[in-house]
Motif scaffolding. Structure first.
Motif, mmCIF file in Angstrom:
data_model
loop_
_atom_site.group_PDB
_atom_site.id
_atom_site.type_symbol
_atom_site.label_atom_id
_atom_site.label_comp_id
_atom_site.label_asym_id
_atom_site.label_seq_id
_atom_site.Cartn_x
_atom_site.Cartn_y
_atom_site.Cartn_z
ATOM 1 N N GLU A 56 98.863 15.337 83.482
ATOM 2 C CA GLU A 56 98.570 15.761 84.852
ATOM 3 C C GLU A 56 99.047 17.183 85.118
ATOM 4 O O GLU A 56 98.381 17.945 85.828
ATOM 5 C CB GLU A 56 99.214 14.786 85.846
ATOM 6 C CG GLU A 56 98.613 13.392 85.828
ATOM 7 C CD GLU A 56 97.118 13.393 86.137
ATOM 8 O OE1 GLU A 56 96.674 14.225 86.961
ATOM 9 O OE2 GLU A 56 96.389 12.578 85.551
ATOM 10 N N ALA A 57 100.196 17.544 84.561
ATOM 11 C CA ALA A 57 100.707 18.901 84.771
ATOM 12 C C ALA A 57 99.764 19.935 84.158
ATOM 13 O O ALA A 57 99.491 20.989 84.752
ATOM 14 C CB ALA A 57 102.103 19.036 84.167
ATOM 15 N N ALA A 115 86.408 24.009 86.378
ATOM 16 C CA ALA A 115 85.382 24.445 87.331
ATOM 17 C C ALA A 115 85.854 25.649 88.140
ATOM 18 O O ALA A 115 85.069 26.541 88.469
ATOM 19 C CB ALA A 115 85.005 23.288 88.256
ATOM 20 N N HIS A 116 87.153 25.692 88.451
ATOM 21 C CA HIS A 116 87.694 26.826 89.213
ATOM 22 C C HIS A 116 87.545 28.123 88.427
ATOM 23 O O HIS A 116 87.123 29.154 88.971
ATOM 24 C CB HIS A 116 89.166 26.571 89.533
ATOM 25 C CG HIS A 116 89.848 27.715 90.226
ATOM 26 N ND1 HIS A 116 89.628 28.023 91.549
ATOM 27 C CD2 HIS A 116 90.745 28.640 89.766
ATOM 28 C CE1 HIS A 116 90.353 29.078 91.887
ATOM 29 N NE2 HIS A 116 91.037 29.475 90.826
ATOM 30 N N ALA A 117 87.870 28.077 87.132
ATOM 31 C CA ALA A 117 87.741 29.268 86.293
ATOM 32 C C ALA A 117 86.285 29.699 86.176
ATOM 33 O O ALA A 117 85.975 30.896 86.165
ATOM 34 C CB ALA A 117 88.328 28.999 84.908
ATOM 35 N N ALA A 118 85.382 28.718 86.089
ATOM 36 C CA ALA A 118 83.963 29.035 85.965
ATOM 37 C C ALA A 118 83.415 29.682 87.233
ATOM 38 O O ALA A 118 82.571 30.579 87.175
ATOM 39 C CB ALA A 118 83.176 27.769 85.636
ATOM 40 N N GLN A 119 83.909 29.247 88.379
ATOM 41 C CA GLN A 119 83.386 29.739 89.652
ATOM 42 C C GLN A 119 84.024 31.054 90.086
ATOM 43 O O GLN A 119 83.361 31.900 90.694
ATOM 44 C CB GLN A 119 83.600 28.683 90.740
ATOM 45 C CG GLN A 119 82.792 27.421 90.537
ATOM 46 C CD GLN A 119 83.175 26.323 91.517
ATOM 47 O OE1 GLN A 119 83.949 26.550 92.456
ATOM 48 N NE2 GLN A 119 82.655 25.128 91.301
ATOM 49 N N HIS A 120 85.308 31.231 89.778
ATOM 50 C CA HIS A 120 86.034 32.376 90.321
ATOM 51 C C HIS A 120 86.484 33.381 89.264
ATOM 52 O O HIS A 120 86.950 34.471 89.622
ATOM 53 C CB HIS A 120 87.258 31.886 91.098
ATOM 54 C CG HIS A 120 86.918 30.960 92.226
ATOM 55 N ND1 HIS A 120 86.342 31.394 93.400
ATOM 56 C CD2 HIS A 120 87.046 29.607 92.346
ATOM 57 C CE1 HIS A 120 86.141 30.364 94.201
ATOM 58 N NE2 HIS A 120 86.558 29.269 93.586
ATOM 59 N N GLY A 121 86.369 33.043 88.001
ATOM 60 C CA GLY A 121 86.760 33.969 86.951
ATOM 61 C C GLY A 121 85.647 34.942 86.613
ATOM 62 O O GLY A 121 84.512 34.807 87.084
ATOM 63 N N ASP A 122 85.967 35.925 85.787
ATOM 64 C CA ASP A 122 84.951 36.883 85.358
ATOM 65 C C ASP A 122 84.967 37.061 83.840
ATOM 66 O O ASP A 122 84.590 38.109 83.325
ATOM 67 C CB ASP A 122 85.133 38.230 86.063
ATOM 68 C CG ASP A 122 86.507 38.843 85.845
ATOM 69 O OD1 ASP A 122 87.267 38.333 84.995
ATOM 70 O OD2 ASP A 122 86.829 39.837 86.523
ATOM 71 N N ASP A 167 98.812 32.220 80.158
ATOM 72 C CA ASP A 167 99.344 31.163 81.022
ATOM 73 C C ASP A 167 99.734 29.952 80.173
ATOM 74 O O ASP A 167 98.900 29.112 79.842
ATOM 75 C CB ASP A 167 98.298 30.779 82.065
ATOM 76 C CG ASP A 167 98.844 29.836 83.125
ATOM 77 O OD1 ASP A 167 99.942 29.277 82.913
ATOM 78 O OD2 ASP A 167 98.178 29.656 84.162
ATOM 79 N N ALA A 168 101.017 29.864 79.850
ATOM 80 C CA ALA A 168 101.492 28.786 78.983
ATOM 81 C C ALA A 168 101.505 27.432 79.685
ATOM 82 O O ALA A 168 101.609 26.396 79.019
ATOM 83 C CB ALA A 168 102.892 29.112 78.468
ATOM 84 N N ALA A 169 101.406 27.413 81.006
ATOM 85 C CA ALA A 169 101.334 26.135 81.709
ATOM 86 C C ALA A 169 99.957 25.502 81.548
ATOM 87 O O ALA A 169 99.826 24.278 81.477
ATOM 88 C CB ALA A 169 101.654 26.331 83.190
ATOM 89 N N ALA A 170 98.931 26.345 81.470
ATOM 90 C CA ALA A 170 97.566 25.837 81.326
ATOM 91 C C ALA A 170 97.138 25.741 79.870
ATOM 92 O O ALA A 170 96.394 24.827 79.493
ATOM 93 C CB ALA A 170 96.597 26.746 82.087
ATOM 94 N N LEU A 171 97.613 26.667 79.041
ATOM 95 C CA LEU A 171 97.141 26.784 77.668
ATOM 96 C C LEU A 171 98.292 26.635 76.678
ATOM 97 O O LEU A 171 99.455 26.747 77.044
ATOM 98 C CB LEU A 171 96.466 28.144 77.456
ATOM 99 C CG LEU A 171 95.410 28.565 78.480
ATOM 100 C CD1 LEU A 171 94.934 29.985 78.187
ATOM 101 C CD2 LEU A 171 94.238 27.596 78.490
ATOM 102 N N LEU A 203 95.396 23.950 84.744
ATOM 103 C CA LEU A 203 94.040 24.390 84.402
ATOM 104 C C LEU A 203 93.159 24.523 85.641
ATOM 105 O O LEU A 203 92.276 25.386 85.691
ATOM 106 C CB LEU A 203 93.402 23.405 83.422
ATOM 107 C CG LEU A 203 93.868 23.489 81.966
ATOM 108 C CD1 LEU A 203 93.332 22.309 81.169
ATOM 109 C CD2 LEU A 203 93.416 24.805 81.327
ATOM 110 N N SER A 204 93.393 23.686 86.627
ATOM 111 C CA SER A 204 92.572 23.728 87.840
ATOM 112 C C SER A 204 92.841 24.983 88.671
ATOM 113 O O SER A 204 92.052 25.319 89.563
ATOM 114 C CB SER A 204 92.820 22.481 88.693
ATOM 115 O OG SER A 204 94.117 22.506 89.268
ATOM 116 N N ARG A 205 93.960 25.678 88.385
ATOM 117 C CA ARG A 205 94.291 26.913 89.105
ATOM 118 C C ARG A 205 94.182 28.153 88.219
ATOM 119 O O ARG A 205 94.321 29.278 88.698
ATOM 120 C CB ARG A 205 95.719 26.821 89.665
ATOM 121 C CG ARG A 205 95.873 25.780 90.753
ATOM 122 C CD ARG A 205 97.303 25.678 91.261
ATOM 123 N NE ARG A 205 98.151 24.901 90.351
ATOM 124 C CZ ARG A 205 99.056 25.411 89.545
ATOM 125 N NH1 ARG A 205 99.250 26.718 89.504
ATOM 126 N NH2 ARG A 205 99.788 24.638 88.762
#
Length: 211
Positions: free
Chosen positions: A145-146, A180-187, A28-32, A151-153
């Motif tokens: 912000e972008a 936090a989203h990745a920590a809660q919903h990722g694996d 994901d180049a938008a987040a990373l 990252l939040s998604r």
């Protein structure tokens, strides 16, 4: 005989079906933003050993009994900080953790085969993660912000190391909150490394380690 063969194929397809969507996941180049450039060789150092231990602690082994199960990740998100003067050593560590050195030492065909093996790895859900399996990597100098919104998604497709420096390191608390989203919903385990001072306003319950 034919019936047995068809039944075996059908069972194989059913077993692989839950894993197939994972093959479509992309970086994901938008987040990373990946580590840039080939680092100079760095001598083995105590910092490298501390980094190795930190990323591995609580990462789990990545294997599951059933193809539709999610692997257990005891520590889905961990944060560490180290002086900015360690940037060169961290760059070298991240480069190797991401497996880039595996490509430079192989031929073009060997590199293609290596990449293919990495892409198909989700199909081997029953195998524990090897120590030399590549992680996804990110090296962020800015966290606007972008980037924070992305990252939040974001959900990790494989274990991921994110390094923050400069302006991004100053925003480490906001980056950690976005993860936090990745920590809660990722694996997959996510490790956030800050090149700079101890970050403030990190999520409660997330391990924070000086390196």
């Amino acid at each position: 005989m034919l019936t047995t063969g068809l039944a075996t194929v059908a069972l194989g397809v059913l077993a692989l079906a839950p894993r197939l969507p994972r093959l479509a996941r992309r970086y994901d180049a938008a987040a990373l933003a990946p580590i840039d450039g080939t680092p100079a060789e760095a001598a083995d150092s105590p910092l490298r050993h501390r980094l190795d231990a930190w990323v591995a602690k609580g990462a789990g082994h990545g294997a599951t009994l059933l193809p539709w199960s999610r692997p257990a990740v005891p520590t889905p998100l961990a944060i560490a900080f180290t002086p900015a003067s360690h940037a060169r050593a961290v760059h070298h560590f991240g480069y190797r953790l991401a497996g880039y050195h595996q490509l430079t030492r192989r031929s073009r065909v060997g590199g293609i085969i290596y990449r293919l093996g990495v892409q198909l790895r989700p199909l081997a859900w029953f195998l524990p993660r090897r120590a030399d399996e590549p992680w996804d990597d990110a090296w962020l100098a800015r966290a606007d912000e972008a980037r924070l919104d992305a990252l939040s998604r974001w959900l990790p497709r494989r274990p991921t190391l994110i390094v923050l420096e400069g302006e991004a390191a100053d925003s480490a608390g906001r980056v950690a909150q976005a993860l936090a989203h990745a920590a809660q919903h990722g694996d997959q385990p996510v490790r956030l490394l800050v090149l700079g001072k101890r970050p403030a306003d990190t999520p409660s319950g997330v391990p924070l380690t000086p390196l």
